[in-house]
Every structure is written in structure tokens, then in C-alpha cells.
Design a protein around this motif. Sequence first.
Motif, mmCIF file in Angstrom:
data_model
loop_
_atom_site.group_PDB
_atom_site.id
_atom_site.type_symbol
_atom_site.label_atom_id
_atom_site.label_comp_id
_atom_site.label_asym_id
_atom_site.label_seq_id
_atom_site.Cartn_x
_atom_site.Cartn_y
_atom_site.Cartn_z
ATOM 1 N N GLU A 78 0.832 -1.204 0.000
ATOM 2 C CA GLU A 78 0.000 0.000 0.000
ATOM 3 C C GLU A 78 0.868 1.257 0.000
ATOM 4 O O GLU A 78 0.569 2.229 -0.699
ATOM 5 C CB GLU A 78 -0.921 -0.016 1.217
ATOM 6 N N LEU A 79 1.943 1.233 0.772
ATOM 7 C CA LEU A 79 2.877 2.361 0.763
ATOM 8 C C LEU A 79 3.536 2.537 -0.604
ATOM 9 O O LEU A 79 3.729 3.659 -1.072
ATOM 10 C CB LEU A 79 3.952 2.169 1.832
ATOM 11 N N VAL A 80 3.871 1.421 -1.248
ATOM 12 C CA VAL A 80 4.463 1.491 -2.587
ATOM 13 C C VAL A 80 3.473 2.124 -3.557
ATOM 14 O O VAL A 80 3.829 2.984 -4.360
ATOM 15 C CB VAL A 80 4.892 0.079 -3.067
ATOM 16 N N ARG A 81 2.223 1.730 -3.468
ATOM 17 C CA ARG A 81 1.202 2.292 -4.360
ATOM 18 C C ARG A 81 1.024 3.794 -4.104
ATOM 19 O O ARG A 81 0.931 4.589 -5.037
ATOM 20 C CB ARG A 81 -0.127 1.562 -4.186
ATOM 21 N N GLN A 82 0.999 4.184 -2.841
ATOM 22 C CA GLN A 82 0.856 5.606 -2.523
ATOM 23 C C GLN A 82 2.051 6.402 -3.016
ATOM 24 O O GLN A 82 1.891 7.511 -3.541
ATOM 25 C CB GLN A 82 0.688 5.782 -1.014
ATOM 26 N N ALA A 94 -3.635 3.752 -11.700
ATOM 27 C CA ALA A 94 -4.771 3.532 -10.804
ATOM 28 C C ALA A 94 -5.534 2.260 -11.138
ATOM 29 O O ALA A 94 -6.042 1.588 -10.245
ATOM 30 C CB ALA A 94 -5.718 4.727 -10.842
ATOM 31 N N HIS A 95 -5.608 1.909 -12.387
ATOM 32 C CA HIS A 95 -6.377 0.732 -12.801
ATOM 33 C C HIS A 95 -5.582 -0.568 -12.714
ATOM 34 O O HIS A 95 -6.129 -1.640 -12.923
ATOM 35 C CB HIS A 95 -6.890 0.928 -14.237
ATOM 36 N N LEU A 96 -4.287 -0.503 -12.399
ATOM 37 C CA LEU A 96 -3.447 -1.698 -12.378
ATOM 38 C C LEU A 96 -3.684 -2.527 -11.121
ATOM 39 O O LEU A 96 -3.674 -1.995 -10.004
ATOM 40 C CB LEU A 96 -1.974 -1.313 -12.453
ATOM 41 N N THR A 97 -3.894 -3.820 -11.302
ATOM 42 C CA THR A 97 -4.029 -4.753 -10.187
ATOM 43 C C THR A 97 -3.375 -6.066 -10.580
ATOM 44 O O THR A 97 -3.172 -6.344 -11.765
ATOM 45 C CB THR A 97 -5.504 -5.035 -9.836
ATOM 46 N N PHE A 104 4.194 -3.722 -13.828
ATOM 47 C CA PHE A 104 4.555 -2.302 -13.796
ATOM 48 C C PHE A 104 5.714 -2.071 -12.838
ATOM 49 O O PHE A 104 6.667 -1.349 -13.160
ATOM 50 C CB PHE A 104 3.339 -1.463 -13.380
ATOM 51 N N LEU A 105 5.645 -2.671 -11.660
ATOM 52 C CA LEU A 105 6.715 -2.495 -10.674
ATOM 53 C C LEU A 105 8.042 -3.038 -11.206
ATOM 54 O O LEU A 105 9.088 -2.387 -11.069
ATOM 55 C CB LEU A 105 6.346 -3.188 -9.359
ATOM 56 N N ASP A 106 8.000 -4.226 -11.816
ATOM 57 C CA ASP A 106 9.226 -4.799 -12.372
ATOM 58 C C ASP A 106 9.774 -3.961 -13.517
ATOM 59 O O ASP A 106 10.985 -3.824 -13.670
ATOM 60 C CB ASP A 106 8.965 -6.232 -12.858
ATOM 61 N N GLU A 107 8.891 -3.403 -14.305
ATOM 62 C CA GLU A 107 9.321 -2.581 -15.443
ATOM 63 C C GLU A 107 10.073 -1.338 -14.970
ATOM 64 O O GLU A 107 11.038 -0.917 -15.602
ATOM 65 C CB GLU A 107 8.088 -2.165 -16.249
ATOM 66 N N GLN A 108 9.668 -0.788 -13.859
ATOM 67 C CA GLN A 108 10.291 0.442 -13.372
ATOM 68 C C GLN A 108 11.704 0.215 -12.848
ATOM 69 O O GLN A 108 12.546 1.097 -12.955
ATOM 70 C CB GLN A 108 9.430 1.079 -12.276
#
Length: 162
Positions: A78-82, A94-97, A104-108
Motif C-alpha cells: 500500500e505504501l508502494v502504491r501511494q 490507478a487501474h493496475l491490479t 509495472f513495478l518490475d518494469e520500473q
Amino acid sequence: MQKSSSTPLPLLDVHLPDAPSWLPLAWGWWAVGSGIVLIVLISALRLRWKRKKLAPKKAALRLLDPSFGSQSPSSAMELVRQAAFCYFPRNEIAHLTGKDWYAFLDEQIGRNVFMVNEAQWQQALYKKQTSEQASALVDNCYQWVNEALPPAKRRKEKGGKH
């Protein structure tokens, strides 16, 4: 020949001119002073801007730090998303789940960290994890915030354009 009488003439003492004054300053000194003030002002504004830009990252790192306290994987995610919402456009993430979010996280960060542990992440949302598994997942979140934020200025978009 007659001797001339040499009588000293009544002359005043020699007066030296006043020493040159620093004021008014020459235009070159004004230019140097203005340049220094401008450089200090720009440096201060840039430092302030950088601190403001990095504030969400520092706050997330402080909360995810293992010495600060033990986080559950779900609260760490949740902290990562914020933190991601602070740096990426809302309509982009916002729509990613689920798999899309982990991709997305791995791509970054450019490494496959979250997709590998997808099953563990999904279980972490609903079950209690062992402390070793939970700390490994929280460490992944800490590393992501540390490496991915703030994002690079020019990110490749899906179409390959800059």
C-alpha cells in the motif's frame, strides 16, 4: 654684478589628492555582485525544489525501513502504491491490479522481482506470512521505492516513443 636677494616665496604646502573611494562601484563590481546573488538564489530554489520532489520517497523509505518497525507485506504494498501515485500519472497506474501491477513495478526497476513472487504477494494479502517471507517481501518494496523513485525524466512508452 649684483647679487640678487633670494627671498623665499610664500608658497603653500603641496596637497595630495584624496585616496580613491570604493563608492560608487564600477559597473563590473555590480555585475559580479549580481551574478553571485543570482547563483545563490538559483541554488537555494533548486535545493528547495529537489527536497520537495524527494519528500514522498523519503517518507516511504522511512516507513518501510526494517529498523522503524515491522510492516506487513500488504501495508508495504500500500505504501508502494501511494508513493507511486506521487510520481506517476494517476490514470497510468490507478487501474493496475494483480499481474499488471507487478509487471509495472518490475518494469520500473528493470528486474523481475515482483512477478517471480506473485503467488506470495497474493497470499500475503489474505494470509499471515512467516516472518522471513514477510520481511523478504517488505525488503522488495523498500528496494523498489529506493531504486524506482523518482522516475527517469524520459521513460519509454508502450509505443516506443520518448
